[in-house]
Write an enzyme that holds these catalytic residues in place. Structure first.
Site, PDB file in Angstrom:
ATOM      1  CG  ASP A   1       8.599 -11.932  16.897  1.00 53.97           C
ATOM      2  OD1 ASP A   1       8.160 -13.371  16.574  1.00 53.97           O
ATOM      3  OD2 ASP A   1       9.958 -12.257  17.554  1.00 53.97           O
ATOM      4  NE  ARG A   2       0.504 -10.002  13.370  1.00 54.28           N
ATOM      5  CZ  ARG A   2       0.791 -10.636  11.979  1.00 54.28           C
ATOM      6  NH1 ARG A   2       2.287 -10.626  11.721  1.00 54.28           N
ATOM      7  NH2 ARG A   2       0.373 -11.194  11.803  1.00 54.28           N
ATOM      8  CG  MET A   3       8.550  -6.632  17.960  1.00 54.90           C
ATOM      9  SD  MET A   3       7.525  -5.947  19.992  1.00 54.90           S
ATOM     10  CE  MET A   3       8.706  -4.683  20.083  1.00 54.90           C
TER      11      MET A   3
ATOM     12  CG  HIS B   1       2.838 -12.062   5.680  1.00 48.91           C
ATOM     13  ND1 HIS B   1       2.887 -12.913   4.587  1.00 48.91           N
ATOM     14  CD2 HIS B   1       3.897 -11.513   5.890  1.00 48.91           C
ATOM     15  CE1 HIS B   1       3.951 -12.536   3.758  1.00 48.91           C
ATOM     16  NE2 HIS B   1       4.903 -11.276   4.302  1.00 48.91           N
TER      17      HIS B   1
END
Length: 214
Positions: A192-194, A12
């Protein structure tokens, strides 16, 4: 390869404005009220549904979904059977963690704190506001206990409804808990999972706001 080791195709992507320290309230309960209002406005189903995690005195963890029934500067309140597993856990180890998983708006809120029982007067006032069937069910269900069958539950419910056809009293074993926060974390998904993670931590009479690595 163990096919249960990963789930392909379930990725996601989160996109949106960053969550910045400058945009948050000075105290976490005020900020929670803002985000709770956003969840309501977004039409999320049961935005007051939260995961309540507890632990026994021996360190055995347990989690379940419970409905938040109120919050203010004193803490976050839910009601339950005091003899249930969560009730027993909190009797042995009066600390809990709450998690509000508002995934459709890419947000989560986590609350950690100590737990106290609400006053008997407040528990009774809430109990009397519940629908009649829910009040009978509070008596009929020995929450977390093993039962022989569904029929046993239904028969007990019917017998108690016959006993109290109008106004069942508040059970002695039922009432509210208040989670008094010592930490609250506001999570917002990013690309970007940041992800953004901002945590309020109690520091004396004030709150310290810290950013956590995602």
């Amino acid at each position: 390869m163990d096919t249960a080791s990963h789930l392909p195709g379930l990725r996601h992507s989160y996109e949106g404005e960053p969550l910045l320290e400058s945009g948050l309230a000075d105290d976490p309960v005020t900020q929670f009220a803002v985000w709770f209002g956003d969840a309501l406005e977004a039409g999320l189903p049961e935005p007051n549904a939260m995961i309540v995690a507890t632990s026994s005195a021996g360190g055995r963890p347990s989690a379940r979904t419970v409905l938040l029934k109120g919050f203010d500067e004193r803490g976050f309140v839910f009601f339950t059977n005091y003899e249930s597993r969560k009730g027993r856990d909190l009797g042995e180890n009066p600390r809990a963690c709450l998690l509000f998983p508002w995934h459709p708006i890419r947000r989560q809120v986590r609350v950690e704190g100590r737990v106290v029982r609400v006053s008997r007067e407040d528990s009774t006032a809430y109990f009397r506001s519940r629908p009649y069937g829910s009040r009978i069910a509070a008596w009929a269900s020995r929450q977390s206990a093993v039962v022989r069958s569904r029929d046993e539950l239904d028969e007990r419910f019917a017998a108690l409804a016959d006993r109290w056809p109008e106004d069942p009293p508040t059970p002695d074993f039922w009432g509210g808990f208040r989670v008094i926060p010592t930490e609250m974390e506001f999570w917002q998904g990013q690309t970007d999972r940041m992800h953004d993670r901002l945590r309020y931590r109690r520091a004396g009479d004030s709150w310290l706001l810290e950013r956590l690595a995602p």
